[in-house]
Design an enzyme around this catalytic site. Structure first.
Site, PDB file in Angstrom:
ATOM      1  N   THR A 150       0.928  -1.376   0.158  1.00 35.03           N
ATOM      2  CA  THR A 150      -0.048  -0.099   0.057  1.00 35.03           C
ATOM      3  C   THR A 150       0.736   1.369   0.033  1.00 35.03           C
ATOM      4  O   THR A 150       2.098   1.080   0.393  1.00 35.03           O
ATOM      5  CB  THR A 150      -0.957   0.016   1.086  1.00 35.03           C
ATOM      6  OG1 THR A 150      -1.456   1.336   1.462  1.00 35.03           O
ATOM      7  CG2 THR A 150      -0.297  -0.424   2.451  1.00 35.03           C
ATOM      8  N   TYR A 206      -1.633  -0.856  11.109  1.00 30.22           N
ATOM      9  CA  TYR A 206      -1.897  -1.649   9.824  1.00 30.22           C
ATOM     10  C   TYR A 206      -0.785  -1.252   8.757  1.00 30.22           C
ATOM     11  O   TYR A 206       0.012  -2.370   8.083  1.00 30.22           O
ATOM     12  CB  TYR A 206      -3.189  -0.978   9.283  1.00 30.22           C
ATOM     13  CG  TYR A 206      -3.215  -1.386   7.446  1.00 30.22           C
ATOM     14  CD1 TYR A 206      -3.351  -2.444   7.115  1.00 30.22           C
ATOM     15  CD2 TYR A 206      -3.443  -0.072   6.879  1.00 30.22           C
ATOM     16  CE1 TYR A 206      -3.561  -2.786   5.996  1.00 30.22           C
ATOM     17  CE2 TYR A 206      -3.162  -0.367   5.444  1.00 30.22           C
ATOM     18  CZ  TYR A 206      -3.456  -1.641   4.870  1.00 30.22           C
ATOM     19  OH  TYR A 206      -3.442  -1.878   3.510  1.00 30.22           O
TER      20      TYR A 206
HETATM   21  N1  LIG Z   1      -8.472  -1.606  -0.526  1.00 29.79           N
HETATM   22  C1  LIG Z   1      -7.480  -0.700  -0.697  1.00 29.79           C
HETATM   23  O1  LIG Z   1      -7.613   0.430  -0.955  1.00 29.79           O
HETATM   24  C2  LIG Z   1      -5.915  -1.111  -0.687  1.00 29.79           C
HETATM   25  C3  LIG Z   1      -5.088  -0.442  -1.447  1.00 29.79           C
HETATM   26  C4  LIG Z   1      -3.735  -0.786  -1.292  1.00 29.79           C
HETATM   27  C5  LIG Z   1      -3.422  -2.142  -1.015  1.00 29.79           C
HETATM   28  N2  LIG Z   1      -4.423  -2.619  -0.385  1.00 29.79           N
HETATM   29  C6  LIG Z   1      -3.669  -4.160  -0.190  1.00 29.79           C
HETATM   30  O2  LIG Z   1      -4.378  -4.928  -1.032  1.00 29.79           O
HETATM   31  C7  LIG Z   1      -4.796  -6.396  -0.269  1.00 29.79           C
HETATM   32  C8  LIG Z   1      -6.227  -6.626  -0.283  1.00 29.79           C
HETATM   33  O3  LIG Z   1      -6.964  -5.766   0.048  1.00 29.79           O
HETATM   34  P1  LIG Z   1      -8.666  -5.575   0.089  1.00 29.79           P
HETATM   35  O4  LIG Z   1      -9.136  -4.233   0.275  1.00 29.79           O
HETATM   36  O5  LIG Z   1      -9.169  -6.570  -0.901  1.00 29.79           O
HETATM   37  O6  LIG Z   1      -8.821  -6.386   1.402  1.00 29.79           O
HETATM   38  P2  LIG Z   1     -10.251  -7.320   2.030  1.00 29.79           P
HETATM   39  O7  LIG Z   1     -10.146  -7.003   3.565  1.00 29.79           O
HETATM   40  O8  LIG Z   1     -11.249  -6.718   1.121  1.00 29.79           O
HETATM   41  O9  LIG Z   1      -9.875  -8.660   1.654  1.00 29.79           O
HETATM   42  C9  LIG Z   1      -8.773  -9.378   2.278  1.00 29.79           C
HETATM   43  C10 LIG Z   1      -9.155 -11.020   2.343  1.00 29.79           C
HETATM   44  O10 LIG Z   1      -7.991 -11.534   2.741  1.00 29.79           O
HETATM   45  C11 LIG Z   1      -8.440 -12.708   3.448  1.00 29.79           C
HETATM   46  N3  LIG Z   1      -7.541 -13.056   4.483  1.00 29.79           N
HETATM   47  C12 LIG Z   1      -7.050 -12.233   5.526  1.00 29.79           C
HETATM   48  N4  LIG Z   1      -6.126 -13.034   6.350  1.00 29.79           N
HETATM   49  C13 LIG Z   1      -6.002 -14.242   5.603  1.00 29.79           C
HETATM   50  C14 LIG Z   1      -5.148 -15.387   5.821  1.00 29.79           C
HETATM   51  N5  LIG Z   1      -4.203 -15.529   6.952  1.00 29.79           N
HETATM   52  N6  LIG Z   1      -4.947 -16.445   5.059  1.00 29.79           N
HETATM   53  C15 LIG Z   1      -5.882 -16.492   4.122  1.00 29.79           C
HETATM   54  N7  LIG Z   1      -6.787 -15.387   3.645  1.00 29.79           N
HETATM   55  C16 LIG Z   1      -6.694 -14.357   4.503  1.00 29.79           C
HETATM   56  C17 LIG Z   1      -9.885 -12.236   3.898  1.00 29.79           C
HETATM   57  O11 LIG Z   1     -10.636 -13.577   4.469  1.00 29.79           O
HETATM   58  C18 LIG Z   1     -10.239 -11.692   2.967  1.00 29.79           C
HETATM   59  O12 LIG Z   1     -11.029 -12.300   2.030  1.00 29.79           O
HETATM   60  C19 LIG Z   1      -4.327  -6.104   1.319  1.00 29.79           C
HETATM   61  O13 LIG Z   1      -2.956  -6.602   1.477  1.00 29.79           O
HETATM   62  C20 LIG Z   1      -4.051  -4.475   1.265  1.00 29.79           C
HETATM   63  O14 LIG Z   1      -3.257  -4.218   2.272  1.00 29.79           O
HETATM   64  C21 LIG Z   1      -5.515  -2.390  -0.533  1.00 29.79           C
END
Ligand SMILES: NC(=O)c1ccc[n+]([C@@H]2O[C@H](COP(=O)([O-])OP(=O)(O)OC[C@H]3O[C@@H](n4cnc5c(N)ncnc54)[C@H](O)[C@@H]3O)[C@@H](O)[C@H]2O)c1
Length: 334
Positions: free
Chosen positions: A124, A149
Site C-alpha cells: 500500500t 496496519y
Molecule cells: N483496499 C485498498 O484500498 C488497498 C489499497 C492498497 C493496497 N491494498 C492491499 O490489498 C490487499 C487486499 O485488500 P482488500 O481491500 O481486498 O482487503 P479485504 O479485507 O477486502 O480482503 C482481504 C481478504 O484476505 C483474506 N485473508 C485475511 N487473512 C488471511 C489469511 N491469513 N489467510 C488467507 N486469507 C486471509 C480475508 O478473508 C479477505 O477475503 C491487502 O494486502 C491490502 O493491504 C488495499
C-alpha cells in the site's frame, strides 16, 4: 496456460482480480481463510473449470506447500491481509499474524518448494506515511508508517525484499493507493457512504473531511498487478496510483450527487456529520507512479467520475450483497 494462486480472493481486490484473470483465460486457485471481510457473494456465479477454491489460512505452511505441490503455480498474487486501519488501532494482533507472519510463511513455502514461482506482493501507499505539501512519494521514499496496519504492511515488504536478496526468490512489490469499486466491504469510506445513503443513515466523516487520498478504480489496479507478473523486475517495487487526489468531503459530496443525478430519493437522515478523528490519522497520501507508467507502459483507464458512477451502479444493483452482511461487522467503527 499460466496458473495463478490468488490469496484473499474472496476479498475486495482479490475477487476483482480473479474475475479479470479468468476473463483472460488464466487458471486461478483462490486461497482464503474467509475472515469477516471475505464475501462469497463476490464470486457468485463463477463456475469456470479454470477456477478452484480452498479455505486455507496463509499461516498454514503444510497446507500451502501441499497446494503448491499439487497445483504448480507460475505465480502467486498475495492479497490476504487484515486491512482496516481503525481495527488495527483497536487490536493489532490479527495484523501481525496475517500481514507479517502470513507473508513470512508464504515466503518460506516458496523458498522450500520452488523459488521460480513469482510472488506479486500487494502492498500500500500507506507505508510512506504522511506526504505533506505537494510532494508525491516515489519508490525510493523512506518507509514511515503511522498505523499498526501500515507498519505491518511495511514489515512484510521488508521481508519480501530480504528473501529476494538472500534466498533469491522471485518477487515484485506493488504499493497502491486507495482502491474503490464493486465488492468492497462497507467498513471502508465509499461503500459505507453508499450503504448509509441507501439505508437513510447519517454520513459520518472524520474530523472536517479534509484528509486527502489518491483514489484508483480497482480494475486499473488489477490490470497493473497482471502487468507486474509479466513485466515487473524481480526485487523491485512499483507505485500504482491514479494521480487523482481529493478530500474525503469532496468524495462524499460526489457520491451524494451520483444518487441525486439518478433521481433517487435521499432520506431525511442522510446528512454529513463530522466525527472525532482517529489517532495518528495521516493527512495526505500521494504517489508518484511514473515508474510503472514509463517502464511497463501501464496507465489507469477509469477516471473518478466514471469510476464512482460504476461503483454506485453496482451497489444499487447488488443490494443483496449488503443483505448478506452482518451489520455488526461494519457499523461499530463509525
Ligand atoms: N483496499 C485498498 O484500498 C488497498 C489499497 C492498497 C493496497 N491494498 C492491499 O490489498 C490487499 C487486499 O485488500 P482488500 O481491500 O481486498 O482487503 P479485504 O479485507 O477486502 O480482503 C482481504 C481478504 O484476505 C483474506 N485473508 C485475511 N487473512 C488471511 C489469511 N491469513 N489467510 C488467507 N486469507 C486471509 C480475508 O478473508 C479477505 O477475503 C491487502 O494486502 C491490502 O493491504 C488495499
Amino acid at each position: 496456460m499460466k496458473r495463478f494462486i490468488v490469496t484473499g480472493g474472496y476479498g475486495f481486490i482479490g475477487s476483482n482480480l480473479i474475475k479479470l484473470l479468468l476473463k483472460k483465460n488464466f487458471k486461478v486457485f483462490n486461497i482464503d481463510k474467509l475472515s469477516y471481510s471475505a464475501q462469497k457473494y463476490n464470486l457468485r456465479g463463477v463456475k469456470s473449470k479454470n477456477y478452484f477454491f480452498k479455505k486455507v489460512d496463509i499461516n498454514n505452511k503444510k497446507a500451502i506447500i501441499k497446494i503448491l505441490r499439487k497445483y504448480k503455480p507460475h505465480g502467486i498474487f498475495n492479497l490476504a491481509a487484515d486491512t482496516h486501519v481503525d481495527r488495527s488501532i483497536n487490536d493489532s494482533s490479527n495484523f501481525i499474524k496475517n500481514n507479517i507472519l502470513g507473508v513470512y510463511n508464504l515466503l518460506e513455502a516458496i523458498k522450500n518448494y520452488d523459488k521460480k514461482i513469482r510472488l506479486i506482493h500487494v502492498s500500500t501507499d500507506e507505508v510512506y506515511g504522511d506526504i505533506l505539501g505537494s510532494k508525491r512519494s516515489s519508490e525510493n521514499f523512506p518507509y514511515t508508517p503511522s498505523s499498526p496496519y501500515s507498519a505491518s504492511k511495511a514489515s512484510s515488504d521488508h521481508l519480501v525484499n530480504a528473501y529476494v536478496r538472500t534466498h533469491k526468490i522471485d518477487a515484485v512489490i506493488s504499493n497502491c493507493s486507495n482502491n474503490y469499486g464493486p465488492r468492497q466491504f462497507p467498513e471502508k469510506l465509499i461503500p459505507k457512504m453508499i450503504y448509509n445513503i441507501l439505508n437513510n443513515k447519517p454520513l459520518p466523516i472524520y474530523s472536517k473531511g479534509k484528509n486527502l487520498r489518491e483514489w484508483i478504480y480497482v480494475n486499473d489496479h488489477c490490470d497493473a498487478l497482471i502487468k507486474l507478473f509479466f513485466k515487473g523486475r524481480s526485487g523491485e517495487k512499483y507505485n500504482i496510483g491514479s494521480g487523482i487526489n481529493c478530500s474525503n468531503i469532496f468524495l462524499v459530496k460526489k457520491i451524494l450527487k451520483s444518487f441525486t443525478d439518478r433521481r433517487i430519493k435521499i432520506g431525511k437522515k442522510v446528512k454529513i456529520i463530522f466525527v472525532k478523528d482517529r489517532p495518528g490519522h495521516d493527512f495526505r497520501y500521494a504517489l508518484n507512479s511514473n515508474k510503472i507508467k514509463k517502464k511497463l507502459k501501464w496507465k489507469p483507464k477509469i477516471n473518478l467520475n466514471r469510476g464512482i458512477s460504476k461503483t454506485v451502479d453496482w451497489y444499487i444493483k447488488n443490494q443483496k450483497y449488503f443483505k448478506k452482511l452482518n451489520e455488526k461487522n461494519f457499523s461499530y467503527w463509525w
